[in-house]
Write an enzyme that holds these catalytic residues in place. Structure first.
Site, PDB file in Angstrom:
ATOM      1  CG  ASP A  95      -1.584   1.339   1.552  1.00 24.87           C
ATOM      2  OD1 ASP A  95      -1.929   1.645   0.532  1.00 24.87           O
ATOM      3  OD2 ASP A  95      -1.773   1.651   2.722  1.00 24.87           O
ATOM      4  CG  ASP A  97      -2.078   7.147   1.595  1.00 24.62           C
ATOM      5  OD1 ASP A  97      -3.235   6.792   1.569  1.00 24.62           O
ATOM      6  OD2 ASP A  97      -1.747   8.254   1.872  1.00 24.62           O
ATOM      7  CG  ASP A 288       0.800   1.359   6.259  1.00 22.06           C
ATOM      8  OD1 ASP A 288       1.562   0.671   7.074  1.00 22.06           O
ATOM      9  OD2 ASP A 288      -0.375   1.993   6.364  1.00 22.06           O
TER      10      ASP A 288
END
Ligand code: ZN
Ligand code: ZN
Length: 396
Positions: A95, A97, A288
């Site tokens: 992930d 972001d 992450d």
């Protein structure tokens, strides 16, 4: 969120699932996966299982969830409680972001609201409100085109390491825009599926260069052709811009050989290691780690809507040309308009047009294409404007 706004949001989601539900494809081994969904009043329902994608699509039209999730793990009993599920294996997921990149543009679009005195301002959240000294401050994060480009760039760094260091081929890698501010990368049926949490955290540490020892790299014995981190660092040192007064390059030398000598011999150990750590920080991938190591999560399903924006979690096979602000718009229909009250909002760019910023004192009433109104409502900065007769009644 007020009732009228929640109803409009829900109706938009329902229309999307009615029109485009067929785009949600059946995950492999669907019967071994856990599903879950969230509702517009904030409940989370987990530990569901489905026989086939038809049953899930029917649920989407019946319940109209705010978010729809599916496990990357396969279980013997996916609908059982967590400790009774019987974990088999899990696809590796990364992930990325934009918020984690801490880009300078955050100052131009993130904003905060003091819950005590109501002061609103663009920029990063202060410790205490400059007006009332209160510390109950809510911040709203925004993702601009630069943020999304930054997240895309991190995704390219991830793909490069997965392919060159882990030998994972492009076909096994699926890339999705998250529907908000970043990208998800899934590895389908890779030999890494059986890794436990410890093994996954080793992979995460490798990608983020966590715990890397700069003294190991303070050597002239490195070449741009080396595998792994040594070659990656060597290529970075080779490709640094020429050092002139404007350059951010901290090394004085201008050839690769002289630069590694400068790091190994001319600079002090601490100066040299500081520069190396800076280079590792630029080269590392800002994933992450929690997402990669947790094997009991459920993830937003591809082609479903993200309730934080009303955008689609969208699959892409051509990341370079993918434009999330265009291709992830759920219903790109501009033939109607929705009237909303906007409390405060930075600029929004969707489907090739830009709207706002809406930063007047007090609320501003705007008539916008549905996908823009939905974006602002989902972000929590707008609500459906009451019809005129209702606002007259409320004044009486
Ligand atoms: Zn205040
Ligand atoms: Zn930005």
């Amino acid at each position: 969120m007020d009732l009228a706004s929640a109803q409009v949001l829900r109706a938009y989601f329902k229309e999307y699932y009615f029109r485009y539900g067929e785009r949600i494809t059946e995950p492999t081994e669907i019967r071994s996966r856990e599903f879950g969904y969230s509702t517009f009043d904030g409940q989370m329902i987990r530990h569901l299982s489905f026989e086939d994608i038809g049953a899930l699509r029917a649920l989407l039209l019946k319940e109209v969830p705010a978010g729809v999730y599916c496990s990357n793990s396969l279980y013997r009993e996916p609908a059982a409680e967590m400790h009774r599920k019987g974990w088999i294996k899990a696809e590796l997921i990364f992930d990325i972001d934009a918020d984690a990149l801490k880009l300078p543009c955050r100052k131009e679009h993130d904003f905060w609201v003091c819950k005590q005195c109501g002061k609103k301002e663009m920029g990063l959240r202060p410790e205490t409100c400059p007006s009332c000294r209160g510390n109950r401050i809510a911040e709203t994060k925004w993702a601009c085109r630069k943020c999304l480009e930054g997240a895309k760039n991190e995704t390219f760094k991830l793909l490069d390491i997965l392919e060159s260091d882990f030998g994972i081929s492009g076909k096994q890698i699926q890339i999705y825009f998250s529907g908000n501010a970043g990208y998800h990368v899934h590895l389908a049926e890779s030999p890494l599926d059986e890794l436990d949490q410890h093994g996954r955290s080793e992979i995460s540490d490798y990608l983020t260069a966590r715990g890397i020892l700069p003294e190991m790299f303070r050597t002239t014995k490195m070449s741009p052709q080396d595998p792994g981190w040594r070659g990656r660092l060597a290529r970075k040192i080779r490709d640094m811009p020429e050092n002139d007064d404007q350059s951010a390059n901290p090394l004085k030398a201008n050839t690769f050989e002289d630069r590694v000598k400068e790091l190994a011999f001319k600079l002090s150990k601490s100066e040299s290691e500081k520069i190396l750590l800076g280079l590792f920080s630029e080269l590392s991938v800002k994933i992450d780690p929690m997402v990669t190591t947790d094997i009991h999560r459920i993830f937003r399903m591809p082609e479903t809507l993200n309730n934080k924006t009303g955008l689609v979690k969208k699959s892409t096979s051509d990341l370079a040309s993918f434009d999330p602000l265009n291709e992830a718009v759920a219903i790109p229909d501009e033939s109607s308009r929705i009237k909303v009250l906007i409390s405060f909002a930075p600029k929004v760019e969707l489907c090739g047009s830009s709207y706002g910023p809406f930063v007047e004192n007090g609320e501003s009433v705007q008539t916008l294409p549905p996908f823009v109104a939905i974006y602002l409502i989902a972000k929590g900065v707008a609500s459906i404007a009451p019809p005129p007769e209702q606002s007259i009644t409320s004044k009486n």
